[in-house]
Design an enzyme around this catalytic site. Structure first.
Site, PDB file in Angstrom:
ATOM      1  N   LEU A   1      25.240  66.523  53.459  1.00 41.92           N
ATOM      2  CA  LEU A   1      24.142  66.446  54.419  1.00 41.92           C
ATOM      3  C   LEU A   1      24.661  65.847  55.714  1.00 41.92           C
ATOM      4  O   LEU A   1      25.265  64.769  55.685  1.00 41.92           O
ATOM      5  CB  LEU A   1      23.094  65.496  53.825  1.00 41.92           C
ATOM      6  CG  LEU A   1      21.642  65.608  54.226  1.00 41.92           C
ATOM      7  CD1 LEU A   1      21.116  67.010  53.957  1.00 41.92           C
ATOM      8  CD2 LEU A   1      20.813  64.582  53.449  1.00 41.92           C
TER       9      LEU A   1
ATOM     10  N   THR B   1      23.534  63.938  58.437  1.00 40.86           N
ATOM     11  CA  THR B   1      22.323  63.177  58.733  1.00 40.86           C
ATOM     12  C   THR B   1      22.191  62.861  60.218  1.00 40.86           C
ATOM     13  O   THR B   1      21.293  62.109  60.614  1.00 40.86           O
ATOM     14  CB  THR B   1      22.303  61.869  57.914  1.00 40.86           C
ATOM     15  OG1 THR B   1      23.540  61.195  58.134  1.00 40.86           O
ATOM     16  CG2 THR B   1      22.125  62.153  56.446  1.00 40.86           C
TER      17      THR B   1
ATOM     18  N   ASN C   1      27.053  51.374  52.804  1.00 39.67           N
ATOM     19  CA  ASN C   1      28.046  50.414  53.300  1.00 39.67           C
ATOM     20  C   ASN C   1      28.769  50.975  54.521  1.00 39.67           C
ATOM     21  O   ASN C   1      29.988  50.969  54.598  1.00 39.67           O
ATOM     22  CB  ASN C   1      29.031  49.971  52.201  1.00 39.67           C
ATOM     23  CG  ASN C   1      29.969  51.066  51.740  1.00 39.67           C
ATOM     24  OD1 ASN C   1      29.560  52.197  51.574  1.00 39.67           O
ATOM     25  ND2 ASN C   1      31.232  50.723  51.530  1.00 39.67           N
ATOM     26  N   PHE C   2      27.954  51.448  55.467  1.00 39.71           N
ATOM     27  CA  PHE C   2      28.521  51.896  56.737  1.00 39.71           C
ATOM     28  C   PHE C   2      28.909  50.698  57.593  1.00 39.71           C
ATOM     29  O   PHE C   2      28.499  49.568  57.324  1.00 39.71           O
ATOM     30  CB  PHE C   2      27.494  52.717  57.525  1.00 39.71           C
ATOM     31  CG  PHE C   2      27.172  54.034  56.882  1.00 39.71           C
ATOM     32  CD1 PHE C   2      28.181  54.926  56.539  1.00 39.71           C
ATOM     33  CD2 PHE C   2      25.858  54.385  56.629  1.00 39.71           C
ATOM     34  CE1 PHE C   2      27.889  56.143  55.946  1.00 39.71           C
ATOM     35  CE2 PHE C   2      25.560  55.599  56.035  1.00 39.71           C
ATOM     36  CZ  PHE C   2      26.573  56.472  55.689  1.00 39.71           C
TER      37      PHE C   2
ATOM     38  N   GLU D   1      38.950  45.484  52.383  1.00 45.90           N
ATOM     39  CA  GLU D   1      39.292  44.513  51.337  1.00 45.90           C
ATOM     40  C   GLU D   1      40.068  43.280  51.813  1.00 45.90           C
ATOM     41  O   GLU D   1      39.639  42.148  51.649  1.00 45.90           O
ATOM     42  CB  GLU D   1      40.112  45.255  50.262  1.00 45.90           C
ATOM     43  CG  GLU D   1      40.693  44.374  49.186  1.00 45.90           C
ATOM     44  CD  GLU D   1      39.641  43.795  48.265  1.00 45.90           C
ATOM     45  OE1 GLU D   1      38.851  44.568  47.709  1.00 45.90           O
ATOM     46  OE2 GLU D   1      39.592  42.557  48.097  1.00 45.90           O
TER      47      GLU D   1
ATOM     48  N   ASP E   1      36.005  44.259  47.764  1.00 47.19           N
ATOM     49  CA  ASP E   1      35.338  45.552  47.573  1.00 47.19           C
ATOM     50  C   ASP E   1      34.487  45.606  46.310  1.00 47.19           C
ATOM     51  O   ASP E   1      33.283  45.465  46.348  1.00 47.19           O
ATOM     52  CB  ASP E   1      36.392  46.667  47.521  1.00 47.19           C
ATOM     53  CG  ASP E   1      36.908  47.019  48.907  1.00 47.19           C
ATOM     54  OD1 ASP E   1      36.244  46.688  49.892  1.00 47.19           O
ATOM     55  OD2 ASP E   1      37.981  47.629  48.994  1.00 47.19           O
TER      56      ASP E   1
ATOM     57  N   GLN F   1      42.851  22.185  33.140  1.00 43.81           N
ATOM     58  CA  GLN F   1      43.905  22.499  32.171  1.00 43.81           C
ATOM     59  C   GLN F   1      45.144  22.985  32.917  1.00 43.81           C
ATOM     60  O   GLN F   1      45.129  24.076  33.459  1.00 43.81           O
ATOM     61  CB  GLN F   1      43.475  23.630  31.210  1.00 43.81           C
ATOM     62  CG  GLN F   1      42.012  23.670  30.878  1.00 43.81           C
ATOM     63  CD  GLN F   1      41.569  22.484  30.050  1.00 43.81           C
ATOM     64  OE1 GLN F   1      42.398  21.767  29.486  1.00 43.81           O
ATOM     65  NE2 GLN F   1      40.279  22.258  29.990  1.00 43.81           N
TER      66      GLN F   1
HETATM   67  N1  CAO Z   1      26.340  62.680  58.326  1.00 42.95           N
HETATM   68  C1  CAO Z   1      26.558  62.339  59.609  1.00 42.95           C
HETATM   69  N2  CAO Z   1      27.168  61.218  59.984  1.00 42.95           N
HETATM   70  C2  CAO Z   1      27.605  60.398  59.016  1.00 42.95           C
HETATM   71  C3  CAO Z   1      27.412  60.685  57.662  1.00 42.95           C
HETATM   72  C4  CAO Z   1      26.748  61.883  57.318  1.00 42.95           C
HETATM   73  N3  CAO Z   1      26.526  62.242  56.068  1.00 42.95           N
HETATM   74  N4  CAO Z   1      27.951  59.689  56.942  1.00 42.95           N
HETATM   75  C5  CAO Z   1      28.466  58.808  57.821  1.00 42.95           C
HETATM   76  N5  CAO Z   1      28.260  59.236  59.072  1.00 42.95           N
HETATM   77  C6  CAO Z   1      28.654  58.559  60.310  1.00 42.95           C
HETATM   78  C7  CAO Z   1      27.991  57.228  60.500  1.00 42.95           C
HETATM   79  O1  CAO Z   1      26.654  57.407  60.924  1.00 42.95           O
HETATM   80  C8  CAO Z   1      28.886  56.621  61.577  1.00 42.95           C
HETATM   81  O2  CAO Z   1      28.531  57.165  62.832  1.00 42.95           O
HETATM   82  P1  CAO Z   1      28.468  56.282  64.188  1.00 42.95           P
HETATM   83  O3  CAO Z   1      29.527  55.250  64.113  1.00 42.95           O
HETATM   84  O4  CAO Z   1      28.721  57.332  65.243  1.00 42.95           O
HETATM   85  O5  CAO Z   1      27.127  55.708  64.293  1.00 42.95           O
HETATM   86  C9  CAO Z   1      30.251  57.211  61.252  1.00 42.95           C
HETATM   87  O6  CAO Z   1      30.017  58.234  60.269  1.00 42.95           O
HETATM   88  C10 CAO Z   1      31.287  56.231  60.776  1.00 42.95           C
HETATM   89  O7  CAO Z   1      30.769  55.318  59.839  1.00 42.95           O
HETATM   90  P2  CAO Z   1      31.533  53.971  59.511  1.00 42.95           P
HETATM   91  O8  CAO Z   1      31.524  53.042  60.679  1.00 42.95           O
HETATM   92  O9  CAO Z   1      30.927  53.402  58.282  1.00 42.95           O
HETATM   93  O10 CAO Z   1      33.011  54.469  59.136  1.00 42.95           O
HETATM   94  P3  CAO Z   1      34.466  53.946  59.538  1.00 42.95           P
HETATM   95  O11 CAO Z   1      35.392  54.848  58.812  1.00 42.95           O
HETATM   96  O12 CAO Z   1      34.667  53.813  60.995  1.00 42.95           O
HETATM   97  O13 CAO Z   1      34.543  52.482  58.918  1.00 42.95           O
HETATM   98  C11 CAO Z   1      34.438  50.848  57.156  1.00 42.95           C
HETATM   99  C12 CAO Z   1      34.787  52.281  57.545  1.00 42.95           C
HETATM  100  C13 CAO Z   1      34.560  50.712  55.651  1.00 42.95           C
HETATM  101  C14 CAO Z   1      35.419  49.896  57.842  1.00 42.95           C
HETATM  102  C15 CAO Z   1      32.988  50.541  57.607  1.00 42.95           C
HETATM  103  O14 CAO Z   1      32.155  51.495  57.048  1.00 42.95           O
HETATM  104  C16 CAO Z   1      32.509  49.159  57.234  1.00 42.95           C
HETATM  105  O15 CAO Z   1      32.892  48.137  57.828  1.00 42.95           O
HETATM  106  N6  CAO Z   1      31.618  49.105  56.235  1.00 42.95           N
HETATM  107  C17 CAO Z   1      30.982  47.862  55.827  1.00 42.95           C
HETATM  108  C18 CAO Z   1      31.911  47.020  55.025  1.00 42.95           C
HETATM  109  C19 CAO Z   1      32.458  47.759  53.845  1.00 42.95           C
HETATM  110  O16 CAO Z   1      31.758  48.225  52.985  1.00 42.95           O
HETATM  111  N7  CAO Z   1      33.779  47.790  53.775  1.00 42.95           N
HETATM  112  C20 CAO Z   1      34.433  48.094  52.515  1.00 42.95           C
HETATM  113  C21 CAO Z   1      34.852  49.424  52.409  1.00 42.95           C
HETATM  114  S1  CAO Z   1      35.715  49.534  50.914  1.00 42.95           S
HETATM  115  O17 CAO Z   1      37.242  49.002  51.334  1.00 42.95           O
END
Ligand code: CAO
Length: 416
Positions: free
Chosen positions: A72, A74, A96-97, A140, A169, A250
Site C-alpha cells: 500500500l 499510503t 516504528n517510523f 540498535e 531493537d 555472586q
Molecule cells: N507508503 C508510502 N510511504 C511510506 C510507506 C508506505 N507504505 N511506508 C513508509 N513510508 C515512508 C514514511 O512515511 C517516511 O516518509 P517521510 O519521511 O517522507 O515522511 C519514509 O517512508 C521513511 O520512513 P522512516 O523515517 O521510518 O525510514 P528511514 O529508513 O529513513 O529510517 C529508522 C529508519 C529505523 C532509522 C527510522 O524509521 C526510525 O528511527 N524509527 C524509529 C526507531 C526505530 O524503530 N528504530 C529501530 C529500527 S530496528 O533497528
C-alpha cells in the site's frame, strides 16, 4: 485450539527489527497481523544481507513470521483511503517510523483516534516524546549507547562496547508488546483505545537497571566490591566497565577450558555463589579451602578472586566446556558452557522445546528461526513462514469490499 489473541486485528506498519519483533510475537499468539509495505520494495530488510538471490533475506523472514503482507502506498490518496478503511476495523496499529513520519502521512494520533476511538496506536521511537533528542532516527547500537549499555559493557581498558543481543531493537519490541496487551485489557474496561509509546533508550535503560543501582552505590561509598577494579584498582565517579564480572552479589567470570588455545569458545561461565562455597571446593578437589579464613567468606575471597579463578582454570584445563558443566551441575554450581550459534542451532533440547524451529518458505526452502521463548500450558505457538511482498494484498482488499476490477485499477496507479 483457539489462540488467545484470535480476533485481534493488527495493522503492522513496522520495519527493520524493533517493530516487527513486537508484531511477530502477537501473531504467534493468534493476532491477525497485516504488514503494510511500500509497493515494489517493502520492508528494507527483505533485501538486506541476502544469502539467496531473489529470495527474502533471513533478516526479514526471521522477524515477520505468521503475518500477512499488504502492499500500500499510503502517500497516495487511494492508499490513504484503504488505510482508513483498515483503521476503522482494526484493534491495533503498530509503527516504528522515524519521528513525525506518521503525522506527515496524515495519520496523527488525533486522526487515528477520530477514525477509530477504540484503536490502540503503538509506537517505537528512539527517544521518548519531549526528550531533547526526540527528533533523532535511531538504530540498535545508537540506542545501546544512549541507554547506558555501551558505557557499562566491555573491559575497563577498552572502549564502550555494543552487546550482540538486540537490547535496542527486539527488547523494545517486547516492551511494546506488553504495552499493547495492557492497553487491550484496559480497553475491555473502558471501551477506549489509547496511545502506547516505547522508546529504545528507555527500554535499554530498563535492562540496565542494576547499573543505575551501582551508580548510586558508587556515589555513596566510592567503590563497587563486585567489580574487578575492587580492591586493587581505582574507581572514578561513574560506573566502570566490569568485563565479565557477575552483576549481582555472586562473583563470576568466563573461564578457559580444554582447547581454548584453538577454539575461541572453549569457555564456561563460572559463578561463585556464597552459600555454595563448600560444594565448589569439593567439586574442585580443594577441601582445604572450605574452612581456610583466606577463602571462607566472600569478603575474604574478593581480594584474590582472580587467583581463585586461575586455580579453577587449572582444574578446567583437561576438561571440555561440556565435561566441566556436567561435573559442576552435580554440585549445584550455577554455570554454563559458552555456546556458539552453531551449537545452539543444533541443540536437541532447543529443537524439542520449539525455541529453535525449522520453517518452510515458498522461495527459500527451509530456514531456521527462533520460535516463541514464552511457553504456555494451553498454547503451542506454531511458526509459519513470513509472507512474500504483497502476498495477501488481494485477500485483504477483497475483505474490505474491493472488487477484482478495483484492485486492478489500484495496481495500475501503483497504489498497491
Ligand atoms: N507508503 C508510502 N510511504 C511510506 C510507506 C508506505 N507504505 N511506508 C513508509 N513510508 C515512508 C514514511 O512515511 C517516511 O516518509 P517521510 O519521511 O517522507 O515522511 C519514509 O517512508 C521513511 O520512513 P522512516 O523515517 O521510518 O525510514 P528511514 O529508513 O529513513 O529510517 C529508522 C529508519 C529505523 C532509522 C527510522 O524509521 C526510525 O528511527 N524509527 C524509529 C526507531 C526505530 O524503530 N528504530 C529501530 C529500527 S530496528 O533497528
Amino acid at each position: 485450539m483457539t489462540k488467545p489473541l484470535e480476533g485481534i486485528k493488527i495493522i503492522d506498519f513496522t520495519h527493520v527489527q524493533a517493530g516487527p519483533a513486537c508484531t511477530q510475537l502477537l501473531a504467534w499468539f493468534g493476532a491477525d497481523v497485516i504488514k503494510v509495505e511500500r509497493p515494489g520494495s517493502g520492508d528494507v530488510t527483505r533485501n538486506q544481507l541476502r544469502d539467496i538471490p531473489d529470495a527474502d533475506a533471513l533478516y526479514f523472514t526471521m522477524l515477520n513470521s505468521n503475518k500477512k503482507s499488504l502492499t500500500l502506498d499510503t502517500k497516495k490518496p487511494e492508499g490513504k483511503e484503504i488505510l482508513e478503511k483498515l483503521v476503522r476495523e482494526s484493534d491495533v496499529l503498530v509503527e516504528n517510523f522515524g519521528p513525525g513520519a506518521l503525522d506527515r502521512m496524515g495519520f496523527s494520533w488525533e486522526r487515528l483516534n477520530e477514525l477509530n476511538p477504540k484503536m490502540i496506536v503503538a509506537s517505537v521511537k528512539g527517544f521518548s516524546d519531549g526528550h531533547h533528542y526526540d527528533d533523532l532516527k535511531v538504530y540498535e547500537n545508537v540506542a545501546q549507547c544512549a541507554g547506558g549499555a555501551a558505557s557499562t559493557t566491555g573491559f575497563w581498558d577498552g572502549p564502550p562496547t555494543i552487546s550482540a543481543a538486540a537490547l535496542g531493537d527486539s527488547n523494545t519490541g517486547m516492551h511494546l508488546a506488553i504495552g499493547i496487551l495492557t492497553a487491550l485489557l484496559g480497553r475491555d474496561k473502558t471501551g477506549k483505545g489509547q496511545k502506547v509509546a516505547v522508546s529504545m533508550q528507555d527500554s535499554v535503560l530498563n535492562l540496565c537497571r542494576v547499573k543505575l543501582r551501582d551508580q548510586q552505590r558508587l556515589e555513596r561509598v566510592g567503590y563497587l566490591e563486585e567489580y574487578p577494579q575492587y580492591p586493587h584498582g581505582e574507581f572514578s565517579d561513574v560506573v566502570p566497565r566490569g568485563g565479565n564480572a557477575g552483576g549481582g552479589g555472586q562473583p563470576g567470570w568466563v573461564l578457559k577450558c580444554k582447547g581454548w588455545e584453538t577454539d575461541p569458545n572453549a569457555y564456561i561461565y563460572f559463578t561463585i555463589q556464597g552459600h555454595a562455597w563448600e560444594p565448589i571446593c569439593k567439586a574442585l578437589g580443594k577441601p582445604e579451602w572450605i574452612d581456610d579464613p583466606a577463602y571462607k567468606t566472600a569478603e575474604a575471597r574478593q581480594p584474590h578472586i582472580f587467583d581463585i579463578f586461575k586455580t579453577i582454570e587449572g582444574w578446567l584445563a583437561d576438561k571440555t566446556k561440556f565435561e566441566a558443566v556436567d561435573i559442576l551441575r552435580k554440585f549445584d554450581i550455577p554455570c554454563a558452557p559458552v555456546l556458539t550459534m552453531k551449537e545452539l542451532a543444533n541443540d536437541p533440547s532447543l529443537r524439542a522445546s520449539g525455541t529453535i524451529v525449522e520453517v518452510p518458505h515458498k522461495k527459500r526452502g527451509t530456514y531456521l528461526t527462533v520460535g516463541s521463548p514464552i511457553k504456555f500450558s494451553d498454547l503451542k505457538p506454531e511458526v509459519t513462514a513470513s509472507p512474500l511482498l504483497g502476498e495477501h494484498t488481494d485477500e485483504v482488499l477483497a475483505s474490505l469490499g474491493y472488487s477484482q476490477q478495483q484492485i486492478f485499477n489500484l495496481r495500475e496507479v501503483k497504489a498497491v
